[in-house]
Design an enzyme around this catalytic site. Structure first.
Site, short mmCIF file in Angstrom:
data_model
loop_
_atom_site.label_atom_id
_atom_site.label_comp_id
_atom_site.label_asym_id
_atom_site.label_seq_id
_atom_site.Cartn_x
_atom_site.Cartn_y
_atom_site.Cartn_z
N CYS A 11 0.81 -1.23 0.00
CA CYS A 11 0.00 0.00 0.00
C CYS A 11 0.83 1.27 0.00
CB CYS A 11 -0.97 0.00 1.17
SG CYS A 11 -0.19 0.15 2.81
N HIS A 17 -1.97 1.09 7.07
CA HIS A 17 -2.36 1.09 5.67
C HIS A 17 -2.53 2.53 5.19
CE1 HIS A 17 -4.14 -0.41 1.98
NE2 HIS A 17 -5.21 0.35 2.16
N ASP A 26 -7.98 3.66 -3.35
CA ASP A 26 -7.06 2.74 -2.69
C ASP A 26 -6.62 1.67 -3.68
OD1 ASP A 26 -5.64 1.04 -1.09
OD2 ASP A 26 -7.21 0.71 0.39
#
Length: 290
Positions: free
Chosen positions: A68, A107, A122
């Protein structure tokens, strides 16, 4: 760093002169189908750097993927370059085996402002909980996408992302003892607030996740990539391929255990990844990724 070189990496040939939702969605979908979510560096004796130019070189020039903090950091540069208003956010991922969210932010995700609406972007969650389109930041309404139905719920300034899964059809169930087919319908994914973050706030966590003995990313080698109709993932030696909404509102799940000599070839053919160093697969954690 060159935006046209990035577009070539993700095979994007559309327009990018207008920072609107359609362009954002198109670029995002090209990204998640070209750039794997992966932590293979940890299992090749490499470190994962929280540096934008290093991430650009790794993903764009070496045609690797990332986790991420790499994927979404790169996407934030791409979208900002194109004129989008982007804010970094931090979230705590839900761990179903503990029925709890992470203690600390682990994250990175993005908030993009378009007119009077906000969207969560995302591109770095991977596996079967990867969104395929930017999600409008609104509490309650279902937001159906190809992977399933996503929704945000907000409570006292905390936002929760969840996904409703379809039932799954697993033809070779024998190799999937840990594959949860019937139990889960709705799955929590992560929680977050709208507090703006700086990339430096993720530096300690970036180090921890690739060095702590109990980190999921240390105990599992992971490589996943979204496809035109589903997702494929190599976790340790287990290759899982999912086709969404295959029939009767069910996802087809095909699983195969690879031999050592098949791993390198599979990374190249299924994920377009060629590694510089010797890769050692691992899967010693019982935590489920599906």
């Amino acid at each position: 760093m060159d935006i046209k070189e990035y577009f070539a990496r993700i095979s994007y040939r559309g327009s990018y002169d207008k920072p609107d939702l359609a362009t954002l969605t198109d670029i995002f979908q090209h990204h998640i189908q070209a750039v794997p979510f992966e932590n293979l560096s940890i299992h090749c004796g490499e470190s994962i750097e929280l540096d934008l130019e290093a991430t650009y070189k790794k993903i764009v020039r070496k045609k690797r993927g990332g986790w991420c903090m790499e994927n979404n950091h790169l996407l934030s540069w791409v979208l900002t370059t194109l004129g989008y208003e982007v804010t970094l956010l931090g979230s705590k991922v839900y761990v179903p085996e503990y029925d709890a969210y992470a203690d600390d932010i682990d994250h990175l995700l993005l908030k993009v402002e378009l007119g009077d609406k906000s969207y969560i972007v995302d591109g770095g969650f991977g596996m079967a909980y990867q969104m395929w389109q930017p999600m409008e930041l609104t509490s309650g309404p279902a937001q159906p996408q190809t992977p399933g139905v996503f929704r945000f719920l907000e409570e006292s300034g905390v936002w929760y992302l969840e996904k409703v899964k379809r039932k799954q059809w697993v033809p070779n169930q024998s190799v999937s003892a840990s594959h949860n087919v019937e139990k889960e319908v709705c799955r929590r994914v992560y929680l977050f607030t709208l507090q703006p973050r700086d990339i430096e706030e993720f530096r300690a966590r970036n180090t921890h996740l690739q060095t702590a003995p109990d980190s999921l990313f240390v105990t599992k080698s992971i490589c996943s990539l979204q496809t035109a109709d589903g997702v494929r993932a190599l976790v340790g030696w287990k290759l899982t391929e999912i086709k969404y909404d295959y029939k009767d509102n069910m996802d087809l799940v095909e699983i195969r255990i690879l031999a050592d000599e098949e791993v390198e070839k599979t990374l190249k053919e299924k994920f377009n990844i060629t590694l510089d160093k010797k890769f050692v697969p691992i899967n010693t954690s019982r935590l489920s990724l599906f």
